[in-house]
Every structure is written in C-alpha cells, then in structure tokens.
Design a protein around this motif. Structure first.
Motif, short mmCIF file in Angstrom:
data_model
loop_
_atom_site.label_atom_id
_atom_site.label_comp_id
_atom_site.label_asym_id
_atom_site.label_seq_id
_atom_site.Cartn_x
_atom_site.Cartn_y
_atom_site.Cartn_z
N GLY A 193 0.61 -1.23 0.36
CA GLY A 193 -0.34 -0.24 -0.10
C GLY A 193 1.02 0.92 0.11
O GLY A 193 0.39 2.28 0.51
N THR A 194 2.40 1.70 -0.19
CA THR A 194 3.07 2.38 0.18
C THR A 194 3.73 3.35 -1.31
O THR A 194 4.04 4.44 -1.18
CB THR A 194 4.48 2.09 0.95
N ASP A 195 3.75 1.83 -2.44
CA ASP A 195 3.75 2.87 -3.68
C ASP A 195 5.45 3.81 -3.30
O ASP A 195 5.87 3.75 -4.36
CB ASP A 195 3.32 3.20 -4.48
N ARG A 196 6.48 2.66 -2.08
CA ARG A 196 7.12 2.57 -2.29
C ARG A 196 8.40 1.38 -2.62
O ARG A 196 8.47 0.62 -2.28
CB ARG A 196 7.37 3.68 -0.98
N PRO A 197 9.08 1.78 -3.41
CA PRO A 197 10.15 0.46 -3.43
C PRO A 197 11.68 0.59 -3.28
O PRO A 197 12.10 1.07 -2.81
CB PRO A 197 10.88 0.55 -5.35
N GLU A 198 11.34 -0.75 -2.58
CA GLU A 198 12.35 -1.12 -1.20
C GLU A 198 13.61 -2.27 -1.33
O GLU A 198 14.33 -2.12 -0.93
CB GLU A 198 12.10 -0.54 -0.08
N ARG A 199 13.34 -3.15 -1.39
CA ARG A 199 13.90 -4.19 -1.75
C ARG A 199 13.72 -4.89 -2.83
O ARG A 199 12.89 -5.34 -3.77
CB ARG A 199 13.19 -5.96 -0.80
N PHE A 200 15.19 -4.73 -3.31
CA PHE A 200 15.66 -5.16 -4.47
C PHE A 200 15.57 -6.91 -4.81
O PHE A 200 15.94 -8.18 -4.09
CB PHE A 200 17.27 -5.06 -5.11
N VAL A 201 14.28 -7.88 -5.79
CA VAL A 201 14.74 -8.78 -5.39
C VAL A 201 15.17 -9.41 -7.62
O VAL A 201 14.78 -9.11 -8.40
CB VAL A 201 13.44 -9.38 -5.52
N PRO A 202 16.09 -9.74 -7.86
CA PRO A 202 16.61 -9.52 -9.07
C PRO A 202 15.97 -10.99 -9.41
O PRO A 202 16.07 -12.57 -8.75
CB PRO A 202 18.18 -10.15 -9.17
N MET A 203 15.68 -11.75 -10.33
CA MET A 203 14.76 -13.22 -10.87
C MET A 203 16.09 -13.60 -11.99
O MET A 203 16.59 -12.79 -12.61
CB MET A 203 13.69 -13.21 -11.33
N LEU A 204 15.91 -15.08 -12.46
CA LEU A 204 16.27 -15.33 -13.78
C LEU A 204 15.63 -15.49 -14.60
O LEU A 204 14.28 -15.45 -14.76
CB LEU A 204 16.79 -17.17 -12.92
N ASN A 205 15.72 -15.51 -15.36
CA ASN A 205 15.09 -15.15 -16.44
C ASN A 205 15.19 -16.53 -17.40
O ASN A 205 16.01 -16.95 -18.24
CB ASN A 205 16.37 -14.15 -18.27
N ALA A 206 13.17 -17.46 -16.85
CA ALA A 206 13.89 -18.58 -17.58
C ALA A 206 14.17 -18.92 -18.81
O ALA A 206 14.70 -20.54 -19.63
CB ALA A 206 12.56 -19.15 -16.71
#
Length: 140
Positions: free
Chosen positions: A33-46
């Motif tokens: 509910g904040t619209d505030r990006p905080e935690r970076f979560v890189p993902m694997l391009n499958a």
C-alpha cells in the motif's frame, strides 16, 4: 511518477548489463500500500533469451509467498530490452497483470559497461500503456 533511490536504480541497471545479451528481469518490492520500492529482488530469466523474458514459475510462486509473508507488494516489475528501445512490446503488455506496479524497462542496446542506457517507467492497465516520470533520489 516513480520515485526510486539511486541505489535501486543502479542495481536494476547493473542486473540488465550483467545479463546482457539476454534480457534481465526482476522485482522491487515495497511495503503493501505504499508505492515505495525498497527491496531489490533479481529474478532468473527462465527463457534465457535476448528477445523475451519469463519468470520461472517456481521462483514466481516463491516470490509471491515471500511478498505475502513480508506484507509487501511488487512495486516495480523490471526487465531489459537488449536490442530495442525501453518501451513495452506487445508481449510485455499482454503479460502485465499487476495494475498497481510500475513497469520499468532498461535498454542495453548499443551499450557497454559504461555506455548509455535508457531507464523508463510505465503504468500498464488493461492493455493501456502510460509513460511516467522517473525521479531518482538519494533516500526516501
């Protein structure tokens, strides 16, 4: 408008450059509910493709469980384009299923480690694409 810290901006760009020539993808989570990006979560391009990205379904399920456990939302969903401008493709638009998210695209076309890049943000709701301003700040 997307407001994002310089550190998160730099992490997204670094991920895009690291995975080049394949597209990179990931999420930046934030308190629900904040619209505030905080935690970076890189993902694997499958898909491991220079023209397409796909989140691994198992990784995506784990991510959404983790978001629920942490009371977070996917505030930013990002990926890179390796040969075209940073603008959502028809495929990107068809897969955009988080109406509250900022869809960030980084173009690594015609770039090298220190070269220029495009960093743009869009809202994608029911197939309609709206570009928004990106404001990079040192801290919130």
């Amino acid at each position: 408008m997307l407001t994002i810290t310089q550190a998160l901006h730099d992490q997204i760009v670094a991920h895009a450059r690291k995975d080049h020539p394949d597209e990179a993808c990931g999420v930046v989570a934030g308190p629900a509910g904040t619209d505030r990006p905080e935690r970076f979560v890189p993902m694997l391009n499958a898909a491991r493709s220079p023209t397409f990205y796909e989140f691994d379904s198992t990784d995506l399920l784990k991510l959404y469980r983790d978001l629920d456990d942490r009371d977070e939302d996917p505030v930013v969903i990002y990926h890179s384009h390796t040969a075209t401008e940073a603008y959502p493709s028809r495929t990107d638009i068809s897969y955009a299923n988080e109406p509250g998210a900022h869809y960030v695209l980084v173009s690594t076309a015609d770039t090298d480690e220190a070269g220029p890049f495009q960093f743009r943000s869009f809202r994608i709701v029911e197939g309609e694409v709206t570009e928004e301003e990106v404001r990079v700040v040192q801290a919130y």
